[in-house]
Design a protein around this motif. Structure first.
Motif, PDB file in Angstrom:
ATOM      1  N   LEU A   1       0.828  -1.204   0.000  1.00 28.15           N
ATOM      2  CA  LEU A   1       0.000   0.000   0.000  1.00 28.15           C
ATOM      3  C   LEU A   1       0.867   1.260   0.000  1.00 28.15           C
ATOM      4  CD1 LEU A   1      -2.799  -0.988   2.553  1.00 28.15           C
ATOM      5  CD2 LEU A   1      -2.932  -0.967   0.051  1.00 28.15           C
ATOM      6  N   MET A   2       1.970   1.220   0.737  1.00 33.77           N
ATOM      7  CA  MET A   2       2.886   2.357   0.749  1.00 33.77           C
ATOM      8  C   MET A   2       3.520   2.558  -0.625  1.00 33.77           C
ATOM      9  SD  MET A   2       4.831   2.024   4.378  1.00 33.77           S
ATOM     10  CE  MET A   2       3.997   2.499   5.891  1.00 33.77           C
ATOM     11  N   LYS A   3       3.876   1.470  -1.252  1.00 34.57           N
ATOM     12  CA  LYS A   3       4.479   1.534  -2.587  1.00 34.57           C
ATOM     13  C   LYS A   3       3.499   2.152  -3.581  1.00 34.57           C
ATOM     14  CE  LYS A   3       8.008   0.067  -5.214  1.00 34.57           C
ATOM     15  NZ  LYS A   3       9.346   0.670  -5.088  1.00 34.57           N
ATOM     16  N   GLN A   4       2.264   1.739  -3.501  1.00 34.82           N
ATOM     17  CA  GLN A   4       1.252   2.283  -4.410  1.00 34.82           C
ATOM     18  C   GLN A   4       1.118   3.795  -4.244  1.00 34.82           C
ATOM     19  OE1 GLN A   4      -2.212  -0.034  -3.398  1.00 34.82           O
ATOM     20  NE2 GLN A   4      -1.502  -1.855  -4.482  1.00 34.82           N
ATOM     21  N   ALA A   5       1.231   4.274  -3.016  1.00 29.21           N
ATOM     22  CA  ALA A   5       1.089   5.697  -2.757  1.00 29.21           C
ATOM     23  C   ALA A   5       2.356   6.482  -3.083  1.00 29.21           C
ATOM     24  CB  ALA A   5       0.717   5.928  -1.293  1.00 29.21           C
ATOM     25  N   ALA A   6       3.511   5.832  -3.022  1.00 31.14           N
ATOM     26  CA  ALA A   6       4.785   6.540  -3.160  1.00 31.14           C
ATOM     27  C   ALA A   6       5.276   6.601  -4.602  1.00 31.14           C
ATOM     28  CB  ALA A   6       5.842   5.891  -2.277  1.00 31.14           C
ATOM     29  N   ASP A   7       5.526   5.442  -5.218  1.00 30.13           N
ATOM     30  CA  ASP A   7       6.058   5.452  -6.589  1.00 30.13           C
ATOM     31  C   ASP A   7       5.474   4.348  -7.461  1.00 30.13           C
ATOM     32  OD1 ASP A   7       7.321   3.242  -5.519  1.00 30.13           O
ATOM     33  OD2 ASP A   7       9.358   3.879  -5.993  1.00 30.13           O
ATOM     34  N   LEU A   8       4.347   3.788  -7.040  1.00 30.16           N
ATOM     35  CA  LEU A   8       3.611   2.742  -7.775  1.00 30.16           C
ATOM     36  C   LEU A   8       4.355   1.425  -7.808  1.00 30.16           C
ATOM     37  CD1 LEU A   8       2.144   4.738 -10.804  1.00 30.16           C
ATOM     38  CD2 LEU A   8       1.158   4.368  -8.531  1.00 30.16           C
ATOM     39  N   HIS A   9       5.581   1.422  -8.326  1.00 28.97           N
ATOM     40  CA  HIS A   9       6.375   0.195  -8.386  1.00 28.97           C
ATOM     41  C   HIS A   9       7.811   0.561  -8.723  1.00 28.97           C
ATOM     42  CE1 HIS A   9       6.670   0.253 -12.818  1.00 28.97           C
ATOM     43  NE2 HIS A   9       5.435   0.720 -12.772  1.00 28.97           N
ATOM     44  N   SER A  10       8.731  -0.330  -8.408  1.00 31.40           N
ATOM     45  CA  SER A  10      10.124  -0.128  -8.803  1.00 31.40           C
ATOM     46  C   SER A  10      10.257  -0.356 -10.306  1.00 31.40           C
ATOM     47  CB  SER A  10      11.033  -1.093  -8.037  1.00 31.40           C
ATOM     48  OG  SER A  10      10.983  -0.824  -6.650  1.00 31.40           O
ATOM     49  N   SER A  11      11.320   0.191 -10.874  1.00 32.28           N
ATOM     50  CA  SER A  11      11.534   0.116 -12.320  1.00 32.28           C
ATOM     51  C   SER A  11      11.358  -1.310 -12.846  1.00 32.28           C
ATOM     52  CB  SER A  11      12.939   0.610 -12.655  1.00 32.28           C
ATOM     53  OG  SER A  11      13.293   0.259 -13.972  1.00 32.28           O
ATOM     54  N   THR A  12      10.406  -1.492 -13.744  1.00 29.40           N
ATOM     55  CA  THR A  12      10.126  -2.830 -14.268  1.00 29.40           C
ATOM     56  C   THR A  12      11.300  -3.377 -15.057  1.00 29.40           C
ATOM     57  OG1 THR A  12       7.810  -2.167 -14.468  1.00 29.40           O
ATOM     58  CG2 THR A  12       8.466  -4.187 -15.585  1.00 29.40           C
ATOM     59  N   ILE A  13      11.848  -2.571 -15.943  1.00 32.93           N
ATOM     60  CA  ILE A  13      12.927  -3.074 -16.792  1.00 32.93           C
ATOM     61  C   ILE A  13      14.165  -3.421 -15.966  1.00 32.93           C
ATOM     62  CG2 ILE A  13      13.896  -0.789 -17.391  1.00 32.93           C
ATOM     63  CD1 ILE A  13      14.283  -1.934 -20.251  1.00 32.93           C
ATOM     64  N   ASN A  14      14.423  -2.643 -14.925  1.00 37.62           N
ATOM     65  CA  ASN A  14      15.573  -2.947 -14.074  1.00 37.62           C
ATOM     66  C   ASN A  14      15.354  -4.220 -13.274  1.00 37.62           C
ATOM     67  OD1 ASN A  14      16.787  -0.660 -15.030  1.00 37.62           O
ATOM     68  ND2 ASN A  14      16.614   0.518 -13.143  1.00 37.62           N
ATOM     69  N   GLN A  15      14.130  -4.447 -12.833  1.00 38.77           N
ATOM     70  CA  GLN A  15      13.843  -5.699 -12.136  1.00 38.77           C
ATOM     71  C   GLN A  15      14.041  -6.904 -13.054  1.00 38.77           C
ATOM     72  OE1 GLN A  15      10.363  -5.893  -9.369  1.00 38.77           O
ATOM     73  NE2 GLN A  15       9.881  -3.890 -10.243  1.00 38.77           N
ATOM     74  N   ILE A  16      13.588  -6.769 -14.303  1.00 40.19           N
ATOM     75  CA  ILE A  16      13.755  -7.872 -15.264  1.00 40.19           C
ATOM     76  C   ILE A  16      15.232  -8.114 -15.521  1.00 40.19           C
ATOM     77  CG2 ILE A  16      13.303  -8.625 -17.623  1.00 40.19           C
ATOM     78  CD1 ILE A  16      10.675  -7.024 -17.502  1.00 40.19           C
ATOM     79  N   ALA A  17      15.992  -7.033 -15.670  1.00 36.77           N
ATOM     80  CA  ALA A  17      17.432  -7.183 -15.910  1.00 36.77           C
ATOM     81  C   ALA A  17      18.115  -7.836 -14.715  1.00 36.77           C
ATOM     82  CB  ALA A  17      18.052  -5.821 -16.201  1.00 36.77           C
ATOM     83  N   ILE A  18      17.766  -7.410 -13.514  1.00 31.86           N
ATOM     84  CA  ILE A  18      18.347  -8.024 -12.312  1.00 31.86           C
ATOM     85  C   ILE A  18      18.005  -9.510 -12.256  1.00 31.86           C
ATOM     86  CG2 ILE A  18      18.061  -8.175  -9.804  1.00 31.86           C
ATOM     87  CD1 ILE A  18      19.945  -5.986 -10.346  1.00 31.86           C
ATOM     88  N   ALA A  19      16.739  -9.840 -12.531  1.00 31.07           N
ATOM     89  CA  ALA A  19      16.327 -11.250 -12.504  1.00 31.07           C
ATOM     90  C   ALA A  19      17.111 -12.063 -13.521  1.00 31.07           C
ATOM     91  CB  ALA A  19      14.828 -11.357 -12.771  1.00 31.07           C
ATOM     92  N   THR A  20      17.291 -11.506 -14.708  1.00 31.26           N
ATOM     93  CA  THR A  20      18.005 -12.218 -15.771  1.00 31.26           C
ATOM     94  C   THR A  20      19.454 -12.463 -15.385  1.00 31.26           C
ATOM     95  OG1 THR A  20      16.562 -11.202 -17.428  1.00 31.26           O
ATOM     96  CG2 THR A  20      18.649 -12.135 -18.204  1.00 31.26           C
ATOM     97  N   VAL A  21      20.127 -11.420 -14.910  1.00 30.26           N
ATOM     98  CA  VAL A  21      21.541 -11.547 -14.546  1.00 30.26           C
ATOM     99  C   VAL A  21      21.703 -12.449 -13.321  1.00 30.26           C
ATOM    100  CG1 VAL A  21      23.564 -10.275 -13.728  1.00 30.26           C
ATOM    101  CG2 VAL A  21      22.180  -9.358 -15.602  1.00 30.26           C
ATOM    102  N   ALA A  22      20.816 -12.314 -12.349  1.00 29.63           N
ATOM    103  CA  ALA A  22      20.905 -13.163 -11.163  1.00 29.63           C
ATOM    104  C   ALA A  22      20.775 -14.633 -11.522  1.00 29.63           C
ATOM    105  CB  ALA A  22      19.828 -12.760 -10.158  1.00 29.63           C
ATOM    106  N   GLU A  23      19.834 -14.945 -12.393  1.00 28.05           N
ATOM    107  CA  GLU A  23      19.640 -16.336 -12.794  1.00 28.05           C
ATOM    108  C   GLU A  23      20.854 -16.888 -13.534  1.00 28.05           C
ATOM    109  OE1 GLU A  23      16.086 -16.106 -15.050  1.00 28.05           O
ATOM    110  OE2 GLU A  23      14.762 -16.003 -13.293  1.00 28.05           O
ATOM    111  N   ARG A  24      21.537 -16.016 -14.262  1.00 25.23           N
ATOM    112  CA  ARG A  24      22.643 -16.479 -15.102  1.00 25.23           C
ATOM    113  C   ARG A  24      23.979 -16.557 -14.363  1.00 25.23           C
ATOM    114  NH1 ARG A  24      21.325 -12.855 -20.592  1.00 25.23           N
ATOM    115  NH2 ARG A  24      19.477 -14.060 -21.245  1.00 25.23           N
ATOM    116  N   ILE A  25      24.271 -15.565 -13.521  1.00 23.07           N
ATOM    117  CA  ILE A  25      25.653 -15.487 -13.015  1.00 23.07           C
ATOM    118  C   ILE A  25      25.776 -15.119 -11.541  1.00 23.07           C
ATOM    119  CG2 ILE A  25      26.505 -14.815 -15.303  1.00 23.07           C
ATOM    120  CD1 ILE A  25      26.931 -11.949 -13.891  1.00 23.07           C
ATOM    121  N   PHE A  26      24.694 -15.142 -10.767  1.00 23.08           N
ATOM    122  CA  PHE A  26      24.782 -14.588  -9.410  1.00 23.08           C
ATOM    123  C   PHE A  26      25.900 -15.239  -8.601  1.00 23.08           C
ATOM    124  CE2 PHE A  26      23.620 -14.176  -4.925  1.00 23.08           C
ATOM    125  CZ  PHE A  26      23.420 -12.809  -4.842  1.00 23.08           C
TER     126      PHE A  26
END
Length: 408
Positions: A270-295
């Motif tokens: 609820l706080m996120k919705q009021a503050a900035d809606l969500h964290s950067s979608t593309i950055n989250q996808i990039a983090i997920a991709t890199v984490a899965e590959r080389i973390f």
């Protein structure tokens, strides 16, 4: 000029500039050897992996979703990956227990907002992470000293909070390789913090920003893992685990996370919705991709580099510091905490150091809620090579010896 002070909310008076952020500007000066910034070495960033990840995103049908608004909870595949990582460290949970933030600093701000009313008390270590104090200060709390292995009673904490006009709301600590001290809370200390929290009926905020950066010694279970083992499941726990990809993959993408019971997660959403809606979608996808590959490989790479730098700094301190100084010997993280001879002031020493020896560090007073600790300082070894560490600590030791002689 317009006088804004009478318009600003009263909480604004407790917002202070970060002494560390100001010192980061010194990194741009080629004549300064800096042990100030507690930041990862950019030379170790997995830039090629991120280049490939973003290229894959932009060449796939997923690109439209990556550039679109998204859910406040966070990118589900990233949260699912985190569920697997949490399982490895003894924190079984579901995707609904994981919440993505814009860096772990946002998590601290949200948690301060969630728990603290004016005059409430936050228990923090002496010293503690400066960014946590900055995040909590906006909500006008009082602070009391958390001593994980101390013997202070719950009633003593409760009575002090009541005298200050509020209640104890949470205990905040970084249990592994803390910023600024580099110290680790042992298993007994973690158990005592959980006991205290149960007695006071408060939350525990576990800042795990450095947990992956263990260089030697035996791992100790996170507080959340210990509490889950005690109580049978995450929904019965009061510990809120805050983590980050800033120290392992890349800080500039601003991706952190919280793992906690669903009652807390729902409030944070609820706080996120009021503050900035969500964290950067593309950055989250990039983090997920890199984490899965080389973390795992990335963590192994940075641990090897930082281990060598820590060892070089500890050796240099032993070689060049006066016998009247002492320092921590961290098993991981990025920091060594130095206690100066009695009577010396870290801030005054920094001013002299920048002028004469060209070495930067962070005076320790900034990390104390009561502004004590004047004769301490924080050294970071993460962004200095072994030659810089040798030269910088030699200069710093010379300066401290000189200052001690003048004070005598």
């Amino acid at each position: 000029m317009l006088d804004w002070d009478h318009i600003f909310a009263t909480r604004s008076s407790r917002m202070r500039a970060s002494e560390i952020r100001e010192l980061l500007k010194l990194l741009e000066r080629p004549d300064i050897i800096s042990f100030a910034g507690g930041i990862p070495d950019p030379a170790l960033f997995p830039d090629a992996a991120f280049k490939d990840a973003y290229a894959d995103i932009f060449s796939s049908p997923q690109v439209n979703a990556a550039l679109q608004y998204s859910v406040s909870e966070g990118y589900k595949p990233l949260r699912e990956w985190l569920v697997g990582e949490m399982e490895k460290i003894g924190i079984p949970c579901s995707v609904d227990n994981v919440f993505i933030t814009s860096g772990s600093q946002q998590a601290l701000d949200y948690l301060g907002k969630l728990f603290l009313s004016p005059k409430d008390t936050a228990l923090v270590t002496w010293p503690t992470y400066l960014g946590a104090l900055q995040a909590f200060n906006a909500y006008e709390p009082n602070y009391d000293q958390l001593t994980p292995n101390g013997n202070r009673t719950p009633d003593a904490y409760r009575d002090t909070a009541a005298k200050n006009g509020g209640a104890v709301k949470f205990a905040y600590l970084s249990a592994d390789f803390a910023n600024p001290t580099g110290e680790t809370v042992d298993r007994q200390g973690r158990e005592k913090v959980l006991d205290l929290a149960d007695e006071l009926d408060i939350a525990v905020i576990e800042d795990a920003a450095y947990q992956s950066l263990r260089y030697d010694g035996e791992p100790i279970a996170p507080l959340l893992a210990i509490e889950i083992a005690r109580k049978g499941g995450i929904e019965n726990t009061r510990t809120i685990y805050s983590g980050s990809f800033s120290k392992t993959l890349a800080p500039g993408l601003r991706v952190g996370f919280v793992v906690a019971n669903m009652s807390v997660i729902r409030k944070l959403v609820l706080m996120k919705q009021a503050a900035d809606l969500h964290s950067s979608t593309i950055n989250q996808i990039a983090i997920a991709t890199v984490a899965e590959r080389i973390f795992d490989a990335q963590v192994a790479k940075i641990k090897a580099a930082y281990t060598a730098r820590r060892d070089a700094m500890l050796a240099a301190l032993a070689k060049y510091m006066p016998a009247s100084a002492s320092w921590t010997k961290p098993e991981g993280g990025m920091f060594i905490w130095v206690t100066l001879p009695a009577g010396l002031d870290g801030a005054e020493l920094l001013a002299r150091s920048l002028e004469t020896e060209k070495v930067a560090f962070v005076p320790g007073q900034a990390f104390f809620a009561d502004r004590s600790g004047a004769n301490t300082l924080r050294l970071s070894f993460s962004c200095a090579n072994e030659a810089m560490i040798e030269e910088g600590i030699q200069r710093l030791g010379r300066l401290i010896r000189s200052a001690e002689a003048k004070a005598a």
